[in-house]
Design a protein around this motif. Structure first.
Motif, short mmCIF file in Angstrom:
data_model
loop_
_atom_site.label_atom_id
_atom_site.label_comp_id
_atom_site.label_asym_id
_atom_site.label_seq_id
_atom_site.Cartn_x
_atom_site.Cartn_y
_atom_site.Cartn_z
N MET A 1 0.84 -1.19 0.00
CA MET A 1 0.00 0.00 0.00
C MET A 1 0.88 1.25 0.00
SD MET A 1 -3.02 0.82 2.65
CE MET A 1 -4.12 2.13 2.37
N LYS A 2 0.51 2.21 -0.82
CA LYS A 2 1.29 3.45 -0.93
C LYS A 2 1.09 4.33 0.29
CE LYS A 2 0.96 3.81 -5.94
NZ LYS A 2 0.44 4.61 -7.04
N ALA A 3 2.15 5.08 0.61
CA ALA A 3 2.05 6.09 1.66
C ALA A 3 1.11 7.19 1.19
CB ALA A 3 3.43 6.66 1.97
N LYS A 4 0.45 7.83 2.13
CA LYS A 4 -0.46 8.92 1.80
C LYS A 4 0.28 10.25 1.84
CE LYS A 4 -4.70 6.79 3.50
NZ LYS A 4 -5.83 6.96 4.44
N CYS A 5 -0.03 11.08 0.85
CA CYS A 5 0.56 12.42 0.76
C CYS A 5 -0.56 13.45 0.69
CB CYS A 5 1.45 12.52 -0.47
SG CYS A 5 2.27 14.12 -0.63
N TYR A 6 -0.58 14.34 1.65
CA TYR A 6 -1.59 15.40 1.72
C TYR A 6 -1.16 16.55 0.80
CZ TYR A 6 -4.68 18.88 3.84
OH TYR A 6 -5.63 19.83 4.06
N LEU A 7 -2.08 17.05 0.01
CA LEU A 7 -1.79 18.16 -0.90
C LEU A 7 -2.18 19.46 -0.23
CD1 LEU A 7 -3.30 16.56 -4.13
CD2 LEU A 7 -0.97 16.35 -3.24
N GLN A 27 -2.33 15.73 -7.95
CA GLN A 27 -2.68 14.32 -7.79
C GLN A 27 -2.01 13.47 -8.86
OE1 GLN A 27 -7.17 15.04 -7.12
NE2 GLN A 27 -6.80 12.99 -6.31
N ILE A 28 -2.03 13.96 -10.08
CA ILE A 28 -1.39 13.24 -11.18
C ILE A 28 0.12 13.15 -10.96
CG2 ILE A 28 -0.88 13.33 -13.66
CD1 ILE A 28 -3.74 14.61 -13.96
N ALA A 33 4.05 7.55 -6.70
CA ALA A 33 4.74 7.36 -5.42
C ALA A 33 3.81 7.36 -4.21
CB ALA A 33 5.79 8.45 -5.24
N PHE A 34 2.69 8.06 -4.31
CA PHE A 34 1.82 8.25 -3.15
C PHE A 34 0.35 8.09 -3.51
CE2 PHE A 34 5.47 11.05 -2.26
CZ PHE A 34 5.81 10.65 -0.97
N GLN A 35 -0.42 7.83 -2.47
CA GLN A 35 -1.87 7.97 -2.57
C GLN A 35 -2.16 9.41 -2.15
OE1 GLN A 35 -4.16 5.27 -0.12
NE2 GLN A 35 -5.95 6.60 -0.23
N ALA A 36 -2.64 10.21 -3.06
CA ALA A 36 -2.88 11.63 -2.78
C ALA A 36 -4.12 11.82 -1.91
CB ALA A 36 -3.03 12.41 -4.07
N VAL A 37 -4.00 12.71 -0.94
CA VAL A 37 -5.15 13.13 -0.13
C VAL A 37 -5.41 14.58 -0.51
CG1 VAL A 37 -6.01 13.53 2.20
CG2 VAL A 37 -4.59 11.51 1.72
N ASN A 58 -7.29 16.93 10.39
CA ASN A 58 -7.60 15.52 10.67
C ASN A 58 -7.16 14.64 9.51
OD1 ASN A 58 -8.65 15.38 13.30
ND2 ASN A 58 -10.58 16.26 12.61
N ASP A 59 -7.41 15.09 8.28
CA ASP A 59 -6.96 14.34 7.10
C ASP A 59 -5.43 14.26 7.07
OD1 ASP A 59 -9.56 13.92 6.27
OD2 ASP A 59 -9.51 15.49 4.73
N LEU A 60 -4.79 15.36 7.41
CA LEU A 60 -3.33 15.42 7.41
C LEU A 60 -2.73 14.42 8.40
CD1 LEU A 60 -0.72 16.79 6.45
CD2 LEU A 60 -1.17 18.62 8.09
N LEU A 61 -3.38 14.25 9.53
CA LEU A 61 -2.88 13.30 10.54
C LEU A 61 -2.76 11.87 10.02
CD1 LEU A 61 -4.63 14.28 13.89
CD2 LEU A 61 -2.18 14.04 13.48
N ASP A 62 -3.56 11.55 9.01
CA ASP A 62 -3.58 10.20 8.46
C ASP A 62 -2.54 10.00 7.36
OD1 ASP A 62 -4.69 7.61 8.38
OD2 ASP A 62 -6.00 8.16 6.70
N CYS A 63 -1.72 11.02 7.12
CA CYS A 63 -0.75 10.98 6.02
C CYS A 63 0.69 10.81 6.53
CB CYS A 63 -0.85 12.26 5.19
SG CYS A 63 -2.46 12.43 4.39
N GLN A 64 1.55 10.40 5.60
CA GLN A 64 2.96 10.25 5.92
C GLN A 64 3.80 11.39 5.34
OE1 GLN A 64 1.08 7.42 4.60
NE2 GLN A 64 0.68 7.18 6.78
N ALA A 65 3.21 12.17 4.44
CA ALA A 65 3.93 13.29 3.81
C ALA A 65 2.93 14.38 3.44
CB ALA A 65 4.67 12.81 2.56
N ILE A 66 3.47 15.57 3.24
CA ILE A 66 2.66 16.70 2.77
C ILE A 66 3.40 17.33 1.59
CG2 ILE A 66 3.71 18.28 4.45
CD1 ILE A 66 1.03 19.80 4.53
N LEU A 67 2.66 17.61 0.52
CA LEU A 67 3.23 18.27 -0.65
C LEU A 67 2.75 19.71 -0.67
CD1 LEU A 67 4.74 18.29 -3.37
CD2 LEU A 67 2.61 17.53 -4.44
N MET A 68 3.70 20.63 -0.60
CA MET A 68 3.39 22.05 -0.61
C MET A 68 3.34 22.53 -2.07
SD MET A 68 3.14 22.15 2.59
CE MET A 68 2.49 23.81 2.61
#
Length: 136
Positions: A1-7, A27-28, A33-37, A58-68
């Protein structure tokens, strides 16, 4: 399963088409590399800002990375999200981190177009869509 990345990027006081185009392009960009949130999918455009931020964090808490995304520095919400991510030790990424070919981008063939705006899936830049003339 891919890590989640918050946009994370500018949303408030931005044209809906511009926001949707930028977040769809992101997202594209990260899909391999990631499952985009994508917070724009979970928050209504007219939702109270404070309630929206609580949902986003709350959504961010469920992620492993954040994309700025480009323009995040001018967004109070994105700055809060970045600060929160940093404080909890989350991996913080920029477009440059996820696209090693960024320097090759010419923003002409890799566009997502939504409601009068186009966003590049390579560099994340957003601009008003050029009106195409119909060929007779």
């Amino acid at each position: 399963m891919k890590a989640k990345c918050y946009l994370s990027g500018p949303v408030s006081n931005q044209p809906t088409g511009k926001v949707r185009a930028q977040f769809m392009a992101a997202q594209i960009l990260v899909k391999d590399a990631f499952q985009a949130v994508n917070p724009t999918e979970n928050v209504k455009p007219d939702e109270d800002w404070g309630k929206a931020m609580i949902k986003c964090l709350n959504d961010l808490l469920d992620c492993q990375a954040i994309l700025m995304l480009p323009g995040w520095q001018e967004s109070p919400g994105a700055r809060i999200e970045r600060d929160f991510a940093e404080r909890i030790g989350m991996r913080i990424l920029t477009i440059e981190d996820v696209n090693p070919r960024l320097h090759d981008c010419e923003c002409d063939e890799t566009l997502v177009v939504v409601k009068g705006y186009e966003a590049c899936v390579m560099c994340g830049r957003v601009r008003e869509a050029e009106l195409k003339k119909e060929v007779a």
